[in-house]
Scaffold this active site. Sequence first.
Site, mmCIF file in Angstrom:
data_model
loop_
_atom_site.group_PDB
_atom_site.id
_atom_site.type_symbol
_atom_site.label_atom_id
_atom_site.label_comp_id
_atom_site.label_asym_id
_atom_site.label_seq_id
_atom_site.Cartn_x
_atom_site.Cartn_y
_atom_site.Cartn_z
ATOM 1 N N LYS A 116 5.603 -7.416 4.139
ATOM 2 C CA LYS A 116 6.571 -6.872 5.100
ATOM 3 C C LYS A 116 5.927 -6.408 6.406
ATOM 4 O O LYS A 116 6.550 -6.452 7.454
ATOM 5 C CB LYS A 116 7.343 -5.700 4.471
ATOM 6 C CG LYS A 116 8.398 -6.127 3.448
ATOM 7 C CD LYS A 116 9.189 -4.910 2.981
ATOM 8 C CE LYS A 116 10.227 -5.272 1.945
ATOM 9 N NZ LYS A 116 11.047 -4.106 1.563
ATOM 10 N N ASP A 149 16.636 -2.941 5.327
ATOM 11 C CA ASP A 149 16.549 -1.846 4.353
ATOM 12 C C ASP A 149 17.121 -0.557 4.953
ATOM 13 O O ASP A 149 17.674 0.282 4.229
ATOM 14 C CB ASP A 149 15.088 -1.591 3.945
ATOM 15 C CG ASP A 149 14.578 -2.622 2.946
ATOM 16 O OD1 ASP A 149 15.400 -3.233 2.238
ATOM 17 O OD2 ASP A 149 13.351 -2.827 2.887
HETATM 18 P P1 NDP Z 1 4.598 0.400 -0.798
HETATM 19 O O1 NDP Z 1 3.561 -0.302 -1.601
HETATM 20 O O2 NDP Z 1 4.639 0.243 0.678
HETATM 21 O O3 NDP Z 1 4.467 1.993 -1.094
HETATM 22 C C1 NDP Z 1 4.351 2.440 -2.407
HETATM 23 C C2 NDP Z 1 4.455 3.983 -2.421
HETATM 24 O O4 NDP Z 1 4.499 4.394 -3.787
HETATM 25 C C3 NDP Z 1 3.286 4.693 -1.780
HETATM 26 O O5 NDP Z 1 3.754 5.835 -1.119
HETATM 27 C C4 NDP Z 1 2.435 5.060 -3.009
HETATM 28 O O6 NDP Z 1 1.639 6.211 -2.802
HETATM 29 C C5 NDP Z 1 3.510 5.400 -3.993
HETATM 30 N N1 NDP Z 1 3.078 5.330 -5.393
HETATM 31 C C6 NDP Z 1 2.754 4.213 -6.103
HETATM 32 N N2 NDP Z 1 2.452 4.546 -7.370
HETATM 33 C C7 NDP Z 1 2.605 5.897 -7.455
HETATM 34 C C8 NDP Z 1 2.458 6.829 -8.511
HETATM 35 N N3 NDP Z 1 2.092 6.448 -9.740
HETATM 36 N N4 NDP Z 1 2.716 8.146 -8.262
HETATM 37 C C9 NDP Z 1 3.112 8.534 -7.034
HETATM 38 N N5 NDP Z 1 3.264 7.689 -5.977
HETATM 39 C C10 NDP Z 1 3.017 6.394 -6.202
HETATM 40 O O7 NDP Z 1 5.981 0.019 -1.460
HETATM 41 P P2 NDP Z 1 7.428 0.033 -0.793
HETATM 42 O O8 NDP Z 1 7.534 1.241 0.050
HETATM 43 O O9 NDP Z 1 7.716 -1.281 -0.193
HETATM 44 O O10 NDP Z 1 8.388 0.153 -2.092
HETATM 45 C C11 NDP Z 1 8.465 1.374 -2.823
HETATM 46 C C12 NDP Z 1 9.507 1.198 -3.939
HETATM 47 O O11 NDP Z 1 10.805 1.028 -3.383
HETATM 48 C C13 NDP Z 1 9.255 0.002 -4.859
HETATM 49 O O12 NDP Z 1 9.546 0.385 -6.186
HETATM 50 C C14 NDP Z 1 10.267 -1.019 -4.372
HETATM 51 O O13 NDP Z 1 10.648 -1.908 -5.384
HETATM 52 C C15 NDP Z 1 11.418 -0.108 -3.969
HETATM 53 N N6 NDP Z 1 12.296 -0.724 -2.968
HETATM 54 C C16 NDP Z 1 13.630 -0.847 -3.270
HETATM 55 C C17 NDP Z 1 14.501 -1.387 -2.354
HETATM 56 C C18 NDP Z 1 15.945 -1.534 -2.708
HETATM 57 O O14 NDP Z 1 16.652 -2.267 -2.006
HETATM 58 N N7 NDP Z 1 16.437 -0.847 -3.723
HETATM 59 C C19 NDP Z 1 14.046 -1.858 -1.033
HETATM 60 C C20 NDP Z 1 12.630 -1.664 -0.809
HETATM 61 C C21 NDP Z 1 11.799 -1.110 -1.759
HETATM 62 P P3 NDP Z 1 0.131 6.077 -2.249
HETATM 63 O O15 NDP Z 1 0.260 5.996 -0.755
HETATM 64 O O16 NDP Z 1 -0.512 7.316 -2.718
HETATM 65 O O17 NDP Z 1 -0.472 4.830 -2.872
#
Ligand code: NDP
Length: 289
Positions: free
Chosen positions: A74, A110
């Site tokens: 993205k 989004d």
């Molecule tokens: P990114 O990879 O950009 O960000 C992931 C985030 O999750 C980071 O802030 C990361 O923290 C955090 N994270 C991952 N694992 C953990 C954990 N075990 N504990 C705490 N924090 C954690 O992903 P996206 O922002 O693109 O997507 C995030 C979620 O949103 C996904 O599950 C995705 O499927 C969902 N989503 C849903 C949409 C919908 O239409 N319903 C649209 C877009 C996304 P850190 O920085 O510390 O690694």
Amino acid sequence: MTEPPPPLARLRVGVIGDPVAHSLSPAMQQPALDALGIAANYVLWPTTAEGLPGRIAGLRAPDVLGANVTVPHKRAVMALLDEVNPLARRAGAVNTILRRDDRLIGENTDIAGFATALGAVCRDAEDRRALILGAGGAARAVVLALESLGVSRIAVANRTTSRLDQLIADLAPTPVARVEYDDTALRRALSDATLLINATAAGWQPGESPLPLDLLGALPVDALVVDLTYRETDLLAAARHLGLTTLDGLPMLVRQGARSLELWTGHKAPVDLMMAAAGAARDARAATH
Ligand code: NDP
């Protein structure tokens, strides 16, 4: 006797990501295209980082209607496009590509997808105090969506502090309060939040949660708990157990897809049909996993 003209080639539109096999987009976009009478196939375009420039170049073909973009491309895709919508640039993420006069334009649906999904269940959004967990692309889209709904108190907590600092800097002047990712700070922030949003990637598996679930007890009784994960999660189940109202990520997924479809085709999306199709595909998948 003259030969009948050859059938017109079908257009193509698809989702670019790695992996994409799990995507619910084909299940909701194909019936929507069919219902609109648009002769197009919605397909999966699995694409590695190395393959991304070639994939984007391929979108310039005349039979391509556009594309969705998902994890992990993205952000990287922005440098390969002719133009990026200013809001998508602020979010630092493009999830939809359309072609206008040979130019490839990046959009972020989004943001509107989340705002529409939340607005449908929350009439008093502007009076809510929001706490967002996560600082990735989805969290950024949520901040901008909340801003568009008039939510003035937005706090964000993220496991990795440098990523949260970057989000706050990139989204300035939108005021975003910083919350440390430890139990004490989270409990304090939860006690003051009437809208909790999980925008982390944690929650897809049973036993996985972005925070210790007992902290949810700190939320006020009128809090709404939203999880961007588009299935039942431990977080949502625990919130409901406390009597709190919840919303999963499926309505956001459908609304962002509907907005993408409208940008590609210029037609109003059949949202109810897309919601039913996405829900059925999600449930069928859950039954086999
Ligand atoms: P990114 O990879 O950009 O960000 C992931 C985030 O999750 C980071 O802030 C990361 O923290 C955090 N994270 C991952 N694992 C953990 C954990 N075990 N504990 C705490 N924090 C954690 O992903 P996206 O922002 O693109 O997507 C995030 C979620 O949103 C996904 O599950 C995705 O499927 C969902 N989503 C849903 C949409 C919908 O239409 N319903 C649209 C877009 C996304 P850190 O920085 O510390 O690694």
